[in-house]
Design a protein around this motif. Structure first.
Motif, PDB file in Angstrom:
ATOM      1  N   CYS A 254       3.160 -30.597  76.535  1.00 22.93           N
ATOM      2  CA  CYS A 254       4.106 -29.797  75.756  1.00 22.93           C
ATOM      3  C   CYS A 254       4.596 -28.570  76.503  1.00 22.93           C
ATOM      4  CB  CYS A 254       3.437 -29.311  74.483  1.00 22.93           C
ATOM      5  SG  CYS A 254       3.157 -30.597  73.294  1.00 22.93           S
ATOM      6  N   VAL A 255       3.815 -28.125  77.503  1.00 23.50           N
ATOM      7  CA  VAL A 255       4.136 -26.855  78.138  1.00 23.50           C
ATOM      8  C   VAL A 255       5.212 -27.066  79.194  1.00 23.50           C
ATOM      9  CG1 VAL A 255       3.189 -24.883  79.368  1.00 23.50           C
ATOM     10  CG2 VAL A 255       1.754 -26.193  77.806  1.00 23.50           C
ATOM     11  N   PRO A 256       6.342 -26.377  79.064  1.00 21.52           N
ATOM     12  CA  PRO A 256       7.329 -26.485  80.133  1.00 21.52           C
ATOM     13  C   PRO A 256       6.834 -25.728  81.368  1.00 21.52           C
ATOM     14  CG  PRO A 256       8.089 -24.963  78.418  1.00 21.52           C
ATOM     15  CD  PRO A 256       6.741 -25.466  78.002  1.00 21.52           C
ATOM     16  N   VAL A 257       6.873 -26.356  82.507  1.00 23.67           N
ATOM     17  CA  VAL A 257       6.429 -25.719  83.745  1.00 23.67           C
ATOM     18  C   VAL A 257       7.627 -25.613  84.675  1.00 23.67           C
ATOM     19  CG1 VAL A 257       4.841 -25.853  85.700  1.00 23.67           C
ATOM     20  CG2 VAL A 257       4.166 -26.754  83.480  1.00 23.67           C
ATOM     21  N   PRO A 258       7.993 -24.405  85.077  1.00 22.90           N
ATOM     22  CA  PRO A 258       9.157 -24.274  85.956  1.00 22.90           C
ATOM     23  C   PRO A 258       9.021 -25.174  87.180  1.00 22.90           C
ATOM     24  CG  PRO A 258       8.442 -22.114  85.226  1.00 22.90           C
ATOM     25  CD  PRO A 258       7.422 -23.100  84.729  1.00 22.90           C
ATOM     26  N   GLY A 259      10.062 -25.921  87.448  1.00 25.30           N
ATOM     27  CA  GLY A 259      10.061 -26.765  88.618  1.00 25.30           C
ATOM     28  C   GLY A 259       9.397 -28.112  88.411  1.00 25.30           C
ATOM     29  N   LYS A 260       8.660 -28.272  87.284  1.00 26.48           N
ATOM     30  CA  LYS A 260       7.937 -29.536  87.087  1.00 26.48           C
ATOM     31  C   LYS A 260       8.683 -30.475  86.136  1.00 26.48           C
ATOM     32  CE  LYS A 260       4.161 -29.068  89.557  1.00 26.48           C
ATOM     33  NZ  LYS A 260       3.055 -28.194  89.177  1.00 26.48           N
ATOM     34  N   VAL A 261       9.197 -29.885  85.041  1.00 21.24           N
ATOM     35  CA  VAL A 261       9.855 -30.730  84.052  1.00 21.24           C
ATOM     36  C   VAL A 261      11.362 -30.620  84.243  1.00 21.24           C
ATOM     37  CG1 VAL A 261      10.025 -31.281  81.620  1.00 21.24           C
ATOM     38  CG2 VAL A 261       7.962 -30.178  82.493  1.00 21.24           C
ATOM     39  N   LYS A 262      12.027 -31.748  84.306  1.00 18.02           N
ATOM     40  CA  LYS A 262      13.474 -31.760  84.494  1.00 18.02           C
ATOM     41  C   LYS A 262      14.179 -31.192  83.273  1.00 18.02           C
ATOM     42  CE  LYS A 262      14.134 -33.542  88.531  1.00 18.02           C
ATOM     43  NZ  LYS A 262      13.120 -34.578  88.795  1.00 18.02           N
ATOM     44  N   ARG A 263      15.326 -30.542  83.496  1.00 18.78           N
ATOM     45  CA  ARG A 263      16.005 -29.869  82.396  1.00 18.78           C
ATOM     46  C   ARG A 263      16.382 -30.806  81.254  1.00 18.78           C
ATOM     47  NH1 ARG A 263      19.162 -26.456  84.959  1.00 18.78           N
ATOM     48  NH2 ARG A 263      17.194 -25.372  85.191  1.00 18.78           N
ATOM     49  N   ALA A 266      13.170 -34.610  77.846  1.00 21.73           N
ATOM     50  CA  ALA A 266      12.439 -34.087  76.695  1.00 21.73           C
ATOM     51  C   ALA A 266      11.030 -33.690  77.119  1.00 21.73           C
ATOM     52  CB  ALA A 266      12.379 -35.138  75.601  1.00 21.73           C
ATOM     53  N   LEU A 267      10.514 -32.656  76.473  1.00 19.63           N
ATOM     54  CA  LEU A 267       9.126 -32.266  76.693  1.00 19.63           C
ATOM     55  C   LEU A 267       8.245 -33.251  75.947  1.00 19.63           C
ATOM     56  CD1 LEU A 267       9.446 -28.455  76.017  1.00 19.63           C
ATOM     57  CD2 LEU A 267       8.786 -29.464  78.200  1.00 19.63           C
ATOM     58  N   GLY A 268       7.021 -33.377  76.402  1.00 16.31           N
ATOM     59  CA  GLY A 268       6.080 -34.178  75.641  1.00 16.31           C
ATOM     60  C   GLY A 268       5.786 -33.443  74.357  1.00 16.31           C
TER      61      GLY A 268
END
Lengths: 327, 335, 289, 305
Positions: A254-263, A266-268
């Motif tokens: 669920c945690v957005p991590v800069p550079g890890k999750v694409k814009r 969707a977040l988990g």
């Protein structure tokens, strides 16, 4: 391995018909930072208050074992417990704005801890307070002693709270969401301070937080709480490398991590909401929200032990995550 | 969209941004307490920006930097001291409340105080439609039902009162209320700050879906840089009422130019063990909006400040994908 | 997080509070019923004097006369009948005063709290002036100058007792006005009157209801005091305060003449207060004083 | 501090001016004052003489300005009934009323602060419930009636205290108790809610986490903060008590300012009535100002905000 400083086994706290903590177990060793992480209502703060015996009237506390530095806290009457608090175990809270008494100066609030537990003159206590204020990075400590809480910013107040907690050289510091109310830049400063103090003073810290980022950066050991239970407990690196309880995995996704999750991606997320647990609840509390739930989850849940003191509470065996990664 | 509220819009050219903010300024007078006289606090100081249709401008900054005041001034909940806001080329201050409501809507932070506790969910969502005054009740009901379904709430939940819903569900209601008029711009003021991470993810995903579906433009205000990085196409960093750096999101996170942006980015604690707690190097003087330092307003906390920063006011310097206000960049960024 | 910590054990006394609400409601309801039905349930005409039958004792004392359950007063009028008609006066005064003062105070308070600035300064000033005026003294003076009548007492009390309504309406309106749902209503294009009526009033109504009970109790007590001092409801109307005043001359020999109307007054006011206290808990209106 | 005090003073002066206008208008309510002064048996000529003698033939504004000008100098004119200067009458009677008011306040504070604290410490128990019922009892008690009951019981039947009049300190006990009854409910509730709020606050949790003794937590950390609102309300209550003394002074035949007012109202002695209204209002204004300043001294946040 020497006995842990704080040993909690099977802690239970109930308010009316709500089971806030249901058999939580964890230990804190000397010189270690142990983070208890979880979402609101998971029982993490209540557990901390239960250790200090600071629960509100009407709360029922019980445990299989609650030992601090060789003393059985369950057997200790409140008067003896009060002698421990502020002396050998200290606590700081989430809201630095309201946790200091608005009617008294910083100095008088700091000094009274020392005179209460160690006696001596007020003058001596104030000198010690000034020294500690300097130690927590407050400039012009002499001037600050004479100030009232409302004259300080949130970050400064939290530093004062920390200095006040250190007045009697405690062995254990319990920090309940100490940076949640602060700005990110101040949060980093306070956390650095806590880490430094721990190194310098050999303090054991029990840190309660909802923020996995804080956990990753400061803890040696982590316990993840869900619905009043510790569902996973491991050394920090192990936990982040191989989160094994489905809830821990969901939380990390669920945690957005800069550079890890694409814009645009969707977040988990974890479907559903945290259930309210009543006393006498059976089975895994996460089963209604879990993708891996099976009929057996309604029954007793086994405690799985993986490598290197990595434990989690689930029907799935240790190492199940490897097969999922392969799939 | 073929409803009574859909209005004829002026000819949209490709160049017309969805929202444009020009030299917005808002000051407050604060009482001087027992001693001292009244002081003037500049909460928003000459802020200008524009966002293209479908874009998301993330606004970040610490508490007291003026980001929430900016949201309220743009929504006209607080009248600006000077400056103006244009939505699709039309000045908001020249529109009546109904027309304004059709263009721009807010989503607030606290899901507990943002819903009237004495109204049913369906009535809360219906309020913007009812306020238009010319939509038949049948149509109102249909659109409310459609909107509730769209944000993931059941018709049965529409009959309940806010106290009977969880924080995440309430925020869904707030989103439904904001979108039921099909506005062009949504001002999201810390929409997930009061929520747990698992719920935050649900809400962020929902906001992203709705934006694509309805071609919305967001102004997304947050103190959480990780969240802003995830949702924003462009980011503005506010410090003591001014935008000190603005850039395309990837560029800003890859190569922050302003020292304050760098410090903010450094203080983000990602869940990566072993990195330790960063030293942000900002010292312990805190910004006071009632007492803005001369020269560069960031200089007392700036780790790389030079003597001239205390006297000279920095001008905006164009950077690769935006602009920054820092004297140290002024020399370097010459063409 | 800390929410769980400050959760007190409320359950145990919940019934006690509810009992207060029920008892208060029953008392007020009963007095209201008696007041409405007065002409049909009084055993005698409350105004008919019988000088041969003065100060007849009530039923619990020796020598009580049948037919006069609570005895007779110094002029031989049936005490029970006068007591029942007195309930009419008290309820009438209480309700009408609260309506008058409630309208004045709520309007002032809501306007001040909602618009702030100069409007609020003016409202605050009005409240301060009102509080500086000694109520009993001014009420007495007005009635003394204009001559006593029921209408005048209601009017004077209504014009004097609006301060608490204004204070509470003002502070609660201020709180509510700053909540996000009011901001959302503005942004949704709702008009100012609609926001006042639909978003603000329903959310401060419970506080005002509690104030209404307090003020009703106060108005009833004040009317009794004015009548007691001879400058309230004019005789021969049977106000409880007036009955106490009339009984004062005999009180050292026949204490029950002041005892009976005093107890009636006390029970009614106590009932109203119980009702208000119960309402406060039921509606979660917090401490309004 | 000075600026704050000055601003308060200006507001206070405006309030005083408004009260003056109101109390002046109050006496003009009945229509022709000259007729009421002259009495029912007076002839038309008598009324005319009185009208001229008291300057009632002048325009209202002139009369008001004349009165206000004299009042500012402490001259409230002459009483029709007592044939004495109003200022002297009030000065003569004021000590009795002040003694009564302060006695009432002292009794009220002595009773309500411990009761309120007790209820707060035992929140939601039968003790708390009992205290609240006691407070409600006090609130529902008609003061004049309570006075009469005390006169019958303590005065006549038990003979412990004198029934009426002034002379010794014993004369103030019964009226003091009755007057205190009017303030006890409010002060008890306020102490209780202030203490409950303080006890539920984060800083009390901090104090407990510091291992402080129960005495220090209650007496030092909680009480200090709970006392702040009580102080200002106590001052306001004293103002209300002085205003309410008219009923009690009449019941106990204490010849204070309240009794004077009652006599004057009955005798249509309007210069006395308007002067008493004004003096009581001024005392109230002064008391609230004093309370504000006292609050600023007790609460460091107000002192240096």
């Amino acid at each position: 391995m020497s006995a842990p400083l704080l040993d909690i086994q099977g802690l239970r706290v109930e308010f009316g018909d709500t089971a806030a903590v249901r058999g939580a177990s964890f230990t804190v060793s000397r010189g270690e930072t142990h983070c208890v992480v979880g979402e609101s209502g998971c029982g993490k703060s209540v557990s901390a208050l239960a250790v200090m015996n600071l629960l509100a009237r009407g709360a029922r506390r019980s445990a299989d074992r609650l030992v601090f530095a060789g003393q059985d806290l369950l057997a200790l009457p409140e008067r003896r417990m009060a002698e421990l608090r502020g002396d050998r175990m200290a606590m700081i809270f989430q809201e630095p704005m309201t946790s200091l008494n608005p009617a008294y100066t910083v100095g008088s609030q700091m000094a009274e801890v020392y005179t209460r537990h160690r006696g001596g003159s007020r003058r001596a206590a104030l000198d010690r307070a000034a020294g500690l204020l300097a130690k927590v990075g407050i400039t012009a400590p002499g001037m600050r002693l004479g100030q009232f809480p409302h004259q300080l910013s949130g970050g400064l107040r939290q530093r004062v709270m920390i200095a006040m907690a250190l007045m009697c050289d405690p062995e254990l510091l319990i920090a309940d969401e100490p940076t949640t109310a602060l700005d990110v830049t101040v949060q980093a400063q306070i956390l650095r301070l806590l880490a430094e103090l721990q190194r310098d003073l050999g303090l054991a810290i029990l840190l309660i937080t909802h923020d996995l980022g804080i956990v990753a950066r400061i803890a040696q050991r982590v316990s993840v709480m869900y619905a009043g239970e510790v569902v996973e407990s491991a050394p920090t690196a192990a936990l982040f490398a191989d989160p094994s309880h489905p809830y821990t995995r969901g939380l990390l996704a669920c945690v957005p991590v800069p550079g890890k999750v694409k814009r645009e991606e969707a977040l988990g997320s974890i479907p559903g909401v945290v259930p309210r647990i009543q006393p006498g609840f059976e089975g895994c509390a996460f089963r209604d929200r879990c993708a891996h739930a099976a009929p057996v989850c309604a029954g007793p849940v086994p405690r799985q032990r993986g490598e290197g003191a990595h434990e989690f509470l689930c029907r799935l065996p240790p190492g199940w995550t490897a097969t999922e990664r392969a799939a | 969209m073929s409803t009574a509220t859909t209005m004829v819009r002026p000819q949209e050219t490709a160049a017309t941004p969805a929202i444009e903010v020009r030299n917005l300024r808002r000051t407050f007078r604060i009482k001087g307490g027992l001693l001292g006289k009244d002081r003037e606090v500049v909460a928003v100081d000459d802020v200008s920006f524009s966002v293209p249709t479908g874009g998301v401008l993330g606004v970040v900054g610490e508490s007291g930097c003026g980001k929430s005041t900016l949201a309220r001034v743009i929504l006209n909940l607080l009248p600006p001291t000077s400056g103006e806001v244009l939505v699709e080329g039309r000045r908001l201050s020249a529109l009546d409340r109904r027309a304004r409501a059709r263009l721009i809507q807010p989503i607030f932070q606290d899901p507990f105080s943002s819903l009237n506790p004495r109204r049913r969910i369906k009535d809360i969502v219906a309020m913007p439609l009812v306020a238009q005054g010319n939509i038949p009740a049948r149509q109102v009901n249909d659109r409310v039902a459609e909107m509730l379904t769209r944000v993931g709430l059941s018709a049965e939940q529409g009959e309940r009162f806010p106290a009977q819903l969880s924080g995440g569900q309430r925020q869904r209601v707030a989103i439904a209320r904001a979108l039921v008029l099909r506005p062009r711009i949504v001002i999201c003021d810390e929409p997930t700050s009061a929520l747990d991470v698992s719920v935050q993810a649900q809400i962020l995903n929902l906001l992203a879906e709705l934006r694509r579906e309805l071609n919305l433009t967001y102004l997304f205000i947050s103190h959480n840089l990780a969240v802003v990085e995830h949702v924003a196409s462009e980011v503005a960093v506010m410090y003591l009422g001014r935008i000190v750096e603005r850039a395309e999101a990837d560029a800003l996170f890859r190569a922050p130019r302003h020292p304050y942006t760098r410090a903010l980015l450094a203080s983000v604690l990602t869940p990566e063990p072993g990195l330790g707690v960063p030293d942000v190097g900002l010292g312990d003087t805190l910004p006071d909006p009632a007492n803005i330092p001369p020269g560069c307003r960031f200089h007392p906390r700036c780790p790389v400040a030079e003597p001239r920063c205390a006297v000279q006011v920095p001008q905006a310097v164009a950077t690769t994908d935006g602009a920054a206000e820092c004297l140290l960049l002024e020399g370097a960024a010459q063409p | 997080m800390s929410g769980a910590v400050v959760m007190p054990a409320r359950r145990r006394v919940a019934w006690g509070k509810r009992a207060g609400l029920v008892i208060g409601g029953v008392i007020v309801g009963a007095v209201l019923l008696v007041a409405i039905l007065a002409p049909w349930i009084t055993p005698h005409d409350p105004f008919v004097q019988n000088l041969d039958n003065r100060l007849s004792v009530p039923f619990w004392m020796e020598g009580a006369k049948p037919g006069h359950l609570l005895g007779t007063d110094g002029l031989g009028r049936d005490y029970l009948s006068r007591l029942i008609y007195g309930a009419r006066i008290s309820m009438l005064i209480g309700l009408l005063t609260v309506v008058t003062s409630g309208l004045i105070g709520t309007t002032l308070g809501v306007l001040g709290g909602f618009f702030g600035g100069k409007v609020d300064d003016a409202v605050l000033f009005a409240i301060t002036c009102r509080l500086a005026i000694p109520v009993v003294l001014v009420a007495l003076a007005v009635v003394g100058l204009l001559g006593s009548s029921l209408t005048l007492v209601i009017l004077v009390l209504g014009l004097l007792l609006w301060d608490r309504f204004a204070v509470v309406a003002r502070s609660t309106t201020m709180q509510v006005r700053n909540l996000d749902y009011v901001s959302a209503a503005w942004a949704a294009g709702l008009s100012t009157p609609a926001i006042l009526l639909k978003e603000i009033l329903p959310n401060i109504a419970s506080h005002l209801a509690v104030v209404a009970t307090l003020e009703m109790a106060l108005a009833i007590l004040l009317e009794a005091a004015l009548s007691f001092l001879g400058l309230g409801v004019p005789p021969p109307l049977p106000s409880w305060g007036l009955m106490i005043a009339e009984g004062k001359d005999y009180m050292f020999f026949s204490p029950w003449v002041i005892f009976i109307p005093g107890v009636a007054l006390f029970i009614l006011v106590f009932g109203i207060n119980l009702l208000g206290d119960g309402l406060r808990d039921l509606l979660g209106a917090g401490d309004t004083r | 501090m000075l600026r704050f005090a000055l601003r308060r003073l200006i507001v206070a002066l405006l309030v005083a001016l408004t009260v003056m206008v109101l109390s002046f208008m109050l006496t003009r309510l009945s229509g022709d004052l000259a007729i009421s002064i002259a009495g029912a048996s007076a002839t038309q000529a008598d009324v005319e003489i009185i009208r001229r003698a008291y300057g009632l033939d002048r325009p209202l504004v002139v009369q008001f300005l004349d009165w206000i000008g004299r009042a500012a100098m402490g001259d409230f004119g002459e009483s029709f009934f007592f044939k004495a200067r109003v200022a002297d009458l009030i000065a003569e009677r004021m000590p009795i009323t002040l003694t009564l008011g302060l006695t009432g306040l002292a009794i009220a504070l002595i009773v309500s602060i411990p009761l309120g604290m007790l209820a707060a410490v035992r929140e939601n128990t039968w003790v708390d419930r009992l205290v609240q019922v006691i407070a409600m009892f006090g609130q529902a008690m008609p003061s004049f009636w309570l006075g009469l009951i005390l006169m019958i019981t303590l005065g006549l039947q038990l003979g412990w205290l004198p029934i009426s009049g002034t002379g010794s300190w014993q004369h103030y006990v019964m009226p003091g108790i009755v007057l205190a009854f009017s303030a006890i409910p409010a002060l008890t509730r306020l102490t209780r809610s202030g203490m409950i709020q303080a006890l539920g606050s984060d800083y009390i949790r901090t104090a407990r986490a510091k291992g402080l003794s129960r005495l220090s937590i209650l007496g030092k950390h909680a009480l200090r903060n709970a006392a702040i609102p009580v102080v200002s309300i106590a001052a306001v209550q004293l103002g209300f008590m002085l205003g309410g003394s008219i009923v009690i002074e009449t019941v106990f035949a204490l010849h204070g300012v309240g009794f004077l007012a009652w006599e004057s109202i009955s005798k249509n002695d309007f210069p006395v009535v308007q002067a008493v209204v004004l003096v009581l209002a001024l005392i109230y204004i002064a008391l609230t100002m004093a309370a504000d300043l006292l609050n600023a001294l007790l609460d460091p946040r107000l002192r240096s905000a």
